[in-house]
Design a protein around this motif. Sequence first.
Motif, short mmCIF file in Angstrom:
data_model
loop_
_atom_site.label_atom_id
_atom_site.label_comp_id
_atom_site.label_asym_id
_atom_site.label_seq_id
_atom_site.Cartn_x
_atom_site.Cartn_y
_atom_site.Cartn_z
N ARG A 85 10.25 -1.18 -14.19
CA ARG A 85 11.71 -1.11 -14.30
C ARG A 85 12.37 -2.25 -13.53
O ARG A 85 13.38 -2.81 -13.98
CB ARG A 85 12.20 0.23 -13.78
CG ARG A 85 13.68 0.44 -13.90
CD ARG A 85 14.11 1.82 -13.42
NE ARG A 85 15.56 1.92 -13.33
CZ ARG A 85 16.22 2.95 -12.81
NH1 ARG A 85 15.54 3.99 -12.35
NH2 ARG A 85 17.54 2.95 -12.76
N VAL A 86 11.78 -2.62 -12.41
CA VAL A 86 12.36 -3.69 -11.59
C VAL A 86 11.93 -5.07 -12.08
O VAL A 86 12.76 -5.96 -12.29
CB VAL A 86 11.96 -3.51 -10.11
CG1 VAL A 86 12.39 -4.72 -9.28
CG2 VAL A 86 12.61 -2.25 -9.54
N ARG A 128 0.91 -1.15 0.00
CA ARG A 128 0.00 0.00 0.00
C ARG A 128 0.95 1.20 0.00
O ARG A 128 1.59 1.49 1.00
CB ARG A 128 -0.89 -0.04 1.25
CG ARG A 128 -2.12 0.87 1.18
CD ARG A 128 -1.76 2.30 1.40
NE ARG A 128 -2.93 3.15 1.25
CZ ARG A 128 -2.97 4.21 0.48
NH1 ARG A 128 -1.89 4.55 -0.25
NH2 ARG A 128 -4.04 4.96 0.39
N ILE A 129 1.08 1.87 -1.14
CA ILE A 129 2.23 2.76 -1.31
C ILE A 129 2.23 3.92 -0.32
O ILE A 129 1.18 4.46 0.03
CB ILE A 129 2.33 3.31 -2.75
CG1 ILE A 129 1.17 4.23 -3.09
CG2 ILE A 129 2.48 2.20 -3.76
CD1 ILE A 129 1.39 5.02 -4.38
N PRO A 130 3.42 4.29 0.16
CA PRO A 130 3.56 5.52 0.93
C PRO A 130 3.53 6.70 -0.02
O PRO A 130 3.47 6.53 -1.25
CB PRO A 130 4.94 5.36 1.58
CG PRO A 130 5.71 4.53 0.59
CD PRO A 130 4.70 3.59 -0.02
N VAL A 146 8.47 4.52 -1.92
CA VAL A 146 7.87 3.61 -2.91
C VAL A 146 8.95 2.76 -3.57
O VAL A 146 8.81 1.54 -3.71
CB VAL A 146 7.09 4.40 -3.97
CG1 VAL A 146 6.64 3.49 -5.10
CG2 VAL A 146 5.90 5.12 -3.35
N GLN A 147 10.04 3.39 -3.95
CA GLN A 147 11.12 2.65 -4.62
C GLN A 147 11.73 1.60 -3.69
O GLN A 147 12.03 0.48 -4.12
CB GLN A 147 12.18 3.62 -5.10
CG GLN A 147 11.69 4.54 -6.22
CD GLN A 147 12.72 5.58 -6.64
OE1 GLN A 147 13.88 5.54 -6.20
NE2 GLN A 147 12.32 6.51 -7.48
N MET A 148 11.90 1.94 -2.41
CA MET A 148 12.42 0.97 -1.46
C MET A 148 11.46 -0.21 -1.29
O MET A 148 11.88 -1.37 -1.21
CB MET A 148 12.68 1.63 -0.10
CG MET A 148 13.94 2.45 -0.03
SD MET A 148 14.37 2.88 1.68
CE MET A 148 13.07 4.02 2.09
N ALA A 151 20.16 -1.81 -11.80
CA ALA A 151 20.48 -0.54 -11.14
C ALA A 151 19.34 -0.05 -10.26
O ALA A 151 19.57 0.67 -9.29
CB ALA A 151 20.83 0.51 -12.18
N ALA A 152 18.10 -0.46 -10.59
CA ALA A 152 16.95 -0.03 -9.80
C ALA A 152 16.95 -0.63 -8.40
O ALA A 152 16.25 -0.15 -7.52
CB ALA A 152 15.66 -0.40 -10.52
#
Length: 394
Positions: free
Chosen positions: A169-170, A125-127, A133-135, A199-200
Amino acid sequence: MNAYRQWLVASVQVGGCSLSVATKPGVLAHGTTDVAAFMLAEAVARRGVAGAPCRSVHLHSGNGLVAAVAGQAGYAVQAYDRYLPNVEATRRTLEASGGAAPRVAHGVLATADMPSGGADLVTIRIPTDRLGVQMAIAEAYRCLAVGGVCLLAGGNDEGVKPAARWLERVFGGVRLDAQHSGHRLLSAVRRAGEPADPAALASPWMNPDHMRATSVSLGAGEFTQYSRPGVFSWEHLDEATAMLAETARIAPGESVLDLGAGGGALGVVAARATQTGRVLLLDADADAVRCAARTVIGAGVHHVEVRASDAGEAVGDARFDVVVTNPPFHVGKATDLAVPRAFIEDSHAHLVPGGRLYLVANRTLPYERWISDCFGTVRTVHDGRRFKVLGATR
Protein backbone atom coordinates in the motif's frame (compact mmCIF):
# COMPACT_ATOMS: atom_id res chain seq x y z
CA MET A 1 27.03 -11.71 38.96
CA ASN A 2 23.24 -11.50 38.63
CA ALA A 3 22.34 -13.94 35.81
CA TYR A 4 20.04 -11.36 34.23
CA ARG A 5 22.97 -8.98 33.69
CA GLN A 6 25.45 -11.55 32.44
CA TRP A 7 26.19 -10.84 28.81
CA LEU A 8 26.98 -13.71 26.46
CA VAL A 9 28.66 -13.46 23.06
CA ALA A 10 27.98 -15.96 20.28
CA SER A 11 30.09 -16.36 17.14
CA VAL A 12 27.86 -16.30 14.06
CA GLN A 13 28.55 -16.72 10.33
CA VAL A 14 26.14 -15.00 7.96
CA GLY A 15 26.73 -14.66 4.23
CA GLY A 16 30.51 -14.74 4.59
CA CYS A 17 30.49 -12.32 7.53
CA SER A 18 31.97 -13.40 10.87
CA LEU A 19 30.13 -11.77 13.74
CA SER A 20 30.11 -11.69 17.53
CA VAL A 21 26.50 -11.28 18.66
CA ALA A 22 25.77 -10.10 22.21
CA THR A 23 22.76 -11.31 24.16
CA LYS A 24 21.35 -11.77 27.65
CA PRO A 25 17.94 -12.37 29.22
CA GLY A 26 15.54 -9.61 28.18
CA VAL A 27 17.03 -9.27 24.68
CA LEU A 28 14.83 -10.30 21.75
CA ALA A 29 15.32 -13.98 20.84
CA HIS A 30 17.75 -14.64 23.71
CA GLY A 31 18.47 -18.38 23.84
CA THR A 32 16.79 -19.03 20.49
CA THR A 33 17.41 -18.42 16.79
CA ASP A 34 15.57 -15.41 15.39
CA VAL A 35 14.73 -16.73 11.93
CA ALA A 36 13.48 -13.34 10.71
CA ALA A 37 16.69 -11.59 11.76
CA PHE A 38 18.83 -14.19 10.00
CA MET A 39 16.78 -13.83 6.82
CA LEU A 40 17.32 -10.08 6.91
CA ALA A 41 21.03 -10.46 7.65
CA GLU A 42 21.54 -12.86 4.76
CA ALA A 43 19.71 -10.50 2.40
CA VAL A 44 21.86 -7.56 3.52
CA ALA A 45 25.04 -9.62 3.07
CA ARG A 46 24.01 -10.50 -0.49
CA ARG A 47 23.40 -6.87 -1.36
CA GLY A 48 26.76 -5.45 -0.25
CA VAL A 49 27.72 -1.89 -1.16
CA ALA A 50 29.10 -0.78 -4.50
CA GLY A 51 30.62 2.64 -5.14
CA ALA A 52 29.90 5.64 -2.93
CA PRO A 53 29.29 5.25 0.84
CA CYS A 54 25.74 4.17 1.61
CA ARG A 55 23.64 4.58 4.74
CA SER A 56 21.43 1.92 6.29
CA VAL A 57 18.72 2.26 8.94
CA HIS A 58 17.69 -0.70 11.08
CA LEU A 59 14.34 -0.49 12.87
CA HIS A 60 13.66 -2.87 15.79
CA SER A 61 17.32 -3.84 15.76
CA GLY A 62 17.05 -6.56 18.43
CA ASN A 63 20.47 -8.05 19.19
CA GLY A 64 22.13 -6.10 16.38
CA LEU A 65 22.78 -9.03 14.03
CA VAL A 66 21.36 -7.32 10.93
CA ALA A 67 23.01 -3.98 11.67
CA ALA A 68 26.38 -5.71 12.20
CA VAL A 69 26.17 -7.45 8.83
CA ALA A 70 25.34 -4.10 7.22
CA GLY A 71 28.37 -2.56 8.91
CA GLN A 72 30.66 -5.29 7.61
CA ALA A 73 29.12 -4.91 4.15
CA GLY A 74 30.21 -1.27 4.10
CA TYR A 75 27.07 0.63 5.12
CA ALA A 76 27.14 3.54 7.53
CA VAL A 77 24.79 2.07 10.14
CA GLN A 78 22.03 3.70 12.19
CA ALA A 79 20.12 1.31 14.43
CA TYR A 80 17.01 1.91 16.56
CA ASP A 81 15.09 -0.12 19.11
CA ARG A 82 12.44 0.91 21.63
CA TYR A 83 13.65 -1.53 24.33
CA LEU A 84 16.79 -0.68 26.26
CA PRO A 85 18.18 -4.26 26.53
CA ASN A 86 18.03 -4.53 22.72
CA VAL A 87 19.76 -1.16 22.34
CA GLU A 88 22.64 -2.29 24.54
CA ALA A 89 22.83 -5.65 22.73
CA THR A 90 23.00 -3.87 19.37
CA ARG A 91 25.73 -1.54 20.63
CA ARG A 92 27.80 -4.44 21.97
CA THR A 93 27.31 -6.51 18.82
CA LEU A 94 28.38 -3.65 16.56
CA GLU A 95 31.43 -2.89 18.68
CA ALA A 96 32.49 -6.55 18.68
CA SER A 97 31.85 -7.11 14.97
CA GLY A 98 33.63 -4.11 13.50
CA GLY A 99 32.51 -2.17 10.44
CA ALA A 100 31.83 1.54 10.06
CA ALA A 101 31.22 3.59 13.22
CA PRO A 102 27.51 3.11 14.02
CA ARG A 103 24.81 5.17 15.67
CA VAL A 104 22.60 3.20 18.05
CA ALA A 105 19.57 4.96 19.50
CA HIS A 106 16.86 4.16 22.03
CA GLY A 107 13.68 4.99 20.15
CA VAL A 108 10.87 3.80 17.92
CA LEU A 109 11.44 6.17 14.98
CA ALA A 110 14.56 7.62 13.34
CA THR A 111 12.89 11.01 12.92
CA ALA A 112 15.24 12.89 15.24
CA ASP A 113 18.46 12.26 13.32
CA MET A 114 17.74 10.71 9.91
CA PRO A 115 16.68 13.23 7.26
CA SER A 116 14.01 12.26 4.76
CA GLY A 117 15.55 10.51 1.79
CA GLY A 118 18.85 10.00 3.59
CA ALA A 119 19.05 6.19 3.57
CA ASP A 120 19.82 3.66 0.85
CA LEU A 121 18.61 0.64 2.82
CA VAL A 122 16.11 0.18 5.65
CA THR A 123 15.54 -3.13 7.41
CA ILE A 124 12.53 -3.89 9.60
CA ARG A 125 12.38 -6.87 11.93
CA ILE A 126 8.67 -6.46 12.51
CA PRO A 127 7.22 -5.89 15.98
CA THR A 128 4.14 -7.84 17.01
CA ASP A 129 1.71 -4.90 17.16
CA ARG A 130 -0.15 -3.78 14.04
CA LEU A 131 0.35 -0.04 14.47
CA GLY A 132 4.02 -0.60 15.25
CA VAL A 133 4.45 -2.35 11.90
CA GLN A 134 2.62 0.43 10.06
CA MET A 135 4.77 3.09 11.72
CA ALA A 136 7.95 1.23 10.82
CA ILE A 137 6.93 0.93 7.16
CA ALA A 138 6.01 4.60 6.99
CA GLU A 139 9.33 5.49 8.62
CA ALA A 140 11.18 3.31 6.11
CA TYR A 141 9.52 5.14 3.22
CA ARG A 142 10.39 8.51 4.76
CA CYS A 143 14.03 7.56 5.33
CA LEU A 144 14.69 6.02 1.90
CA ALA A 145 16.09 7.85 -1.08
CA VAL A 146 14.51 7.16 -4.46
CA GLY A 147 15.77 3.74 -5.51
CA GLY A 148 16.40 2.75 -1.88
CA VAL A 149 15.28 -0.67 -0.67
CA CYS A 150 13.19 -1.69 2.33
CA LEU A 151 13.71 -5.24 3.61
CA LEU A 152 11.10 -6.55 6.05
CA ALA A 153 10.91 -9.92 7.80
CA GLY A 154 8.81 -11.57 10.47
CA GLY A 155 6.79 -14.62 11.38
CA ASN A 156 3.39 -15.55 10.07
CA ASP A 157 2.19 -15.53 13.69
CA GLU A 158 3.68 -12.05 14.16
CA GLY A 159 1.64 -10.46 11.38
CA VAL A 160 4.02 -10.57 8.42
CA LYS A 161 1.17 -11.18 5.94
CA PRO A 162 -0.75 -8.01 6.92
CA ALA A 163 2.63 -6.25 6.93
CA ALA A 164 3.10 -7.29 3.29
CA ARG A 165 -0.22 -5.71 2.37
CA TRP A 166 0.73 -2.47 4.12
CA LEU A 167 4.15 -2.49 2.47
CA GLU A 168 2.45 -2.73 -0.93
CA ARG A 169 0.00 0.00 0.00
CA VAL A 170 2.87 2.37 0.76
CA PHE A 171 5.52 1.39 -1.80
CA GLY A 172 3.25 0.30 -4.63
CA GLY A 173 4.91 -3.08 -5.02
CA VAL A 174 6.30 -5.81 -2.80
CA ARG A 175 8.32 -8.92 -3.54
CA LEU A 176 8.47 -12.14 -1.53
CA ASP A 177 12.20 -12.89 -1.47
CA ALA A 178 12.21 -15.92 0.82
CA GLN A 179 10.11 -17.94 3.24
CA HIS A 180 11.35 -20.36 5.83
CA SER A 181 10.06 -21.96 9.05
CA GLY A 182 6.88 -19.90 9.11
CA HIS A 183 8.71 -16.64 8.35
CA ARG A 184 8.80 -14.38 5.31
CA LEU A 185 11.32 -11.94 3.86
CA LEU A 186 9.84 -9.12 1.78
CA SER A 187 11.41 -6.31 -0.21
CA ALA A 188 10.12 -3.06 -1.71
CA VAL A 189 11.79 -0.22 -3.62
CA ARG A 190 11.03 3.46 -3.13
CA ARG A 191 10.09 4.85 -6.52
CA ALA A 192 10.00 8.47 -7.62
CA GLY A 193 6.86 10.50 -7.02
CA GLU A 194 4.15 10.07 -4.42
CA PRO A 195 3.60 6.92 -2.36
CA ALA A 196 1.09 4.48 -3.80
CA ASP A 197 -1.43 5.50 -1.14
CA PRO A 198 -0.51 8.83 0.54
CA ALA A 199 -3.15 8.19 3.22
CA ALA A 200 -1.07 5.26 4.48
CA LEU A 201 1.62 7.74 5.55
CA ALA A 202 -0.80 10.17 7.20
CA SER A 203 -0.95 8.44 10.59
CA PRO A 204 -0.76 10.91 13.48
CA TRP A 205 1.47 8.36 15.26
CA MET A 206 4.33 9.36 12.95
CA ASN A 207 4.57 12.47 15.12
CA PRO A 208 6.51 11.26 18.20
CA ASP A 209 4.69 13.81 20.36
CA HIS A 210 1.22 12.55 19.43
CA MET A 211 -0.14 10.54 22.36
CA ARG A 212 -3.40 8.92 23.35
CA ALA A 213 -5.02 10.66 26.32
CA THR A 214 -7.07 8.44 28.65
CA SER A 215 -9.00 9.79 31.61
CA VAL A 216 -8.18 7.71 34.70
CA SER A 217 -9.99 7.65 38.05
CA LEU A 218 -7.65 5.92 40.44
CA GLY A 219 -6.45 6.30 43.99
CA ALA A 220 -7.09 9.78 45.36
CA GLY A 221 -8.57 11.30 42.22
CA GLU A 222 -8.64 11.69 38.45
CA PHE A 223 -5.88 12.45 35.97
CA THR A 224 -4.98 11.85 32.33
CA GLN A 225 -2.66 9.03 31.31
CA TYR A 226 -0.77 9.47 28.04
CA SER A 227 0.37 6.60 25.87
CA ARG A 228 1.44 5.48 22.39
CA PRO A 229 1.16 2.24 20.37
CA GLY A 230 3.38 -0.50 21.74
CA VAL A 231 3.44 0.82 25.30
CA PHE A 232 1.97 -1.77 27.66
CA SER A 233 -1.85 -1.58 27.73
CA TRP A 234 -1.66 1.65 25.76
CA GLU A 235 -5.37 1.94 24.90
CA HIS A 236 -6.74 1.69 28.46
CA LEU A 237 -5.69 1.34 32.07
CA ASP A 238 -5.10 -2.37 32.59
CA GLU A 239 -6.91 -4.25 35.35
CA ALA A 240 -3.73 -5.44 37.07
CA THR A 241 -2.29 -1.94 37.45
CA ALA A 242 -5.61 -0.68 38.82
CA MET A 243 -5.66 -3.53 41.33
CA LEU A 244 -2.11 -2.76 42.44
CA ALA A 245 -2.91 0.93 42.82
CA GLU A 246 -5.89 0.15 45.06
CA THR A 247 -4.08 -2.36 47.29
CA ALA A 248 -0.55 -0.93 47.75
CA ARG A 249 -0.19 1.00 51.01
CA ILE A 250 2.01 4.10 50.77
CA ALA A 251 2.31 6.49 53.71
CA PRO A 252 2.97 10.24 53.49
CA GLY A 253 6.67 10.98 53.10
CA GLU A 254 7.66 7.49 51.94
CA SER A 255 9.90 7.11 48.89
CA VAL A 256 8.56 4.91 46.07
CA LEU A 257 10.16 3.07 43.15
CA ASP A 258 7.92 1.96 40.27
CA LEU A 259 9.63 -0.73 38.19
CA GLY A 260 8.07 -1.03 34.74
CA ALA A 261 6.09 2.20 34.89
CA GLY A 262 4.35 2.01 31.50
CA GLY A 263 2.26 5.12 30.90
CA GLY A 264 2.83 6.37 34.45
CA ALA A 265 -0.57 5.87 36.11
CA LEU A 266 0.80 3.99 39.10
CA GLY A 267 3.48 6.63 39.56
CA VAL A 268 0.86 9.37 39.83
CA VAL A 269 -1.07 7.38 42.45
CA ALA A 270 2.15 6.79 44.39
CA ALA A 271 3.14 10.46 44.21
CA ARG A 272 -0.24 11.59 45.50
CA ALA A 273 -0.12 9.06 48.33
CA THR A 274 3.36 9.96 49.52
CA GLN A 275 2.75 13.71 49.02
CA THR A 276 6.37 14.73 49.57
CA GLY A 277 8.45 11.54 49.22
CA ARG A 278 10.68 10.85 46.24
CA VAL A 279 9.06 8.81 43.43
CA LEU A 280 11.16 7.22 40.68
CA LEU A 281 9.55 5.64 37.60
CA LEU A 282 11.59 3.27 35.44
CA ASP A 283 10.82 1.58 32.11
CA ALA A 284 12.89 -0.02 29.34
CA ASP A 285 10.52 1.19 26.58
CA ALA A 286 11.54 4.54 25.07
CA ASP A 287 7.95 5.58 24.34
CA ALA A 288 6.78 4.49 27.81
CA VAL A 289 9.39 6.80 29.36
CA ARG A 290 8.18 9.77 27.29
CA CYS A 291 4.53 9.00 27.96
CA ALA A 292 5.03 8.52 31.71
CA ALA A 293 6.87 11.84 31.89
CA ARG A 294 3.94 13.59 30.22
CA THR A 295 1.44 11.82 32.48
CA VAL A 296 3.11 12.93 35.71
CA ILE A 297 3.59 16.51 34.47
CA GLY A 298 -0.06 16.68 33.43
CA ALA A 299 -1.15 15.33 36.81
CA GLY A 300 0.72 18.13 38.55
CA VAL A 301 2.98 15.93 40.69
CA HIS A 302 6.41 17.53 40.85
CA HIS A 303 8.49 15.21 43.05
CA VAL A 304 8.58 12.46 40.41
CA GLU A 305 11.44 11.45 38.12
CA VAL A 306 11.17 9.19 35.06
CA ARG A 307 14.17 7.30 33.70
CA ALA A 308 14.89 4.72 31.01
CA SER A 309 16.16 1.57 32.67
CA ASP A 310 16.72 -2.14 32.09
CA ALA A 311 14.90 -3.48 35.17
CA GLY A 312 16.34 -1.53 38.14
CA GLU A 313 19.70 -0.72 36.57
CA ALA A 314 19.18 3.06 36.53
CA VAL A 315 18.45 3.26 40.26
CA GLY A 316 22.12 3.36 41.18
CA ASP A 317 22.73 3.16 44.93
CA ALA A 318 19.38 4.66 45.95
CA ARG A 319 17.06 2.85 48.39
CA PHE A 320 13.30 3.21 48.75
CA ASP A 321 10.60 2.57 51.32
CA VAL A 322 8.23 0.98 48.80
CA VAL A 323 8.60 -0.76 45.42
CA VAL A 324 5.54 -1.27 43.23
CA THR A 325 5.74 -3.31 40.05
CA ASN A 326 3.71 -5.04 37.38
CA PRO A 327 6.65 -6.86 35.77
CA PRO A 328 6.63 -7.77 32.07
CA PHE A 329 7.07 -11.41 31.16
CA HIS A 330 7.05 -11.25 27.35
CA VAL A 331 9.97 -10.40 25.07
CA GLY A 332 8.40 -10.16 21.63
CA LYS A 333 5.94 -13.05 21.52
CA ALA A 334 8.08 -15.29 23.74
CA THR A 335 7.68 -15.69 27.49
CA ASP A 336 10.87 -14.81 29.38
CA LEU A 337 10.48 -15.25 33.14
CA ALA A 338 14.06 -14.09 33.69
CA VAL A 339 12.73 -10.54 33.34
CA PRO A 340 10.23 -10.62 36.27
CA ARG A 341 12.79 -12.52 38.35
CA ALA A 342 15.22 -9.65 37.81
CA PHE A 343 12.49 -7.19 38.86
CA ILE A 344 12.03 -9.12 42.12
CA GLU A 345 15.77 -9.28 42.82
CA ASP A 346 16.19 -5.57 42.04
CA SER A 347 13.24 -4.73 44.28
CA HIS A 348 14.97 -6.42 47.20
CA ALA A 349 18.28 -4.74 46.40
CA HIS A 350 16.77 -1.25 46.35
CA LEU A 351 14.52 -1.41 49.44
CA VAL A 352 15.59 -0.08 52.82
CA PRO A 353 15.43 -2.53 55.74
CA GLY A 354 11.73 -2.77 56.55
CA GLY A 355 10.85 -1.57 53.04
CA ARG A 356 7.90 -3.19 51.27
CA LEU A 357 7.35 -4.77 47.85
CA TYR A 358 3.94 -4.83 46.16
CA LEU A 359 3.85 -6.92 42.96
CA VAL A 360 0.86 -7.72 40.76
CA ALA A 361 0.82 -10.68 38.39
CA ASN A 362 -1.37 -13.16 36.55
CA ARG A 363 -2.56 -15.77 39.04
CA THR A 364 -0.76 -18.54 37.09
CA LEU A 365 2.72 -17.03 37.26
CA PRO A 366 5.07 -18.66 39.82
CA TYR A 367 6.49 -15.58 41.52
CA GLU A 368 5.95 -16.64 45.14
CA ARG A 369 9.05 -18.85 45.24
CA TRP A 370 11.34 -16.13 43.84
CA ILE A 371 9.97 -13.54 46.26
CA SER A 372 10.42 -15.97 49.14
CA ASP A 373 13.99 -16.72 48.02
CA CYS A 374 14.85 -13.00 48.17
CA PHE A 375 12.75 -11.79 51.10
CA GLY A 376 12.37 -14.93 53.22
CA THR A 377 8.57 -14.76 53.21
CA VAL A 378 5.80 -13.73 50.86
CA ARG A 379 2.19 -12.81 51.52
CA THR A 380 -0.88 -12.55 49.31
CA VAL A 381 -2.22 -9.01 49.62
CA HIS A 382 -5.11 -9.56 47.23
CA ASP A 383 -6.26 -12.65 45.31
CA GLY A 384 -8.53 -11.82 42.40
CA ARG A 385 -10.13 -13.89 39.68
CA ARG A 386 -7.34 -13.15 37.17
CA PHE A 387 -4.62 -11.34 39.10
CA LYS A 388 -2.93 -11.52 42.49
CA VAL A 389 -1.05 -8.87 44.44
CA LEU A 390 1.92 -10.28 46.35
CA GLY A 391 3.72 -8.48 49.15
CA ALA A 392 6.99 -8.87 51.00
CA THR A 393 9.08 -6.93 53.53
CA ARG A 394 12.83 -6.65 53.48
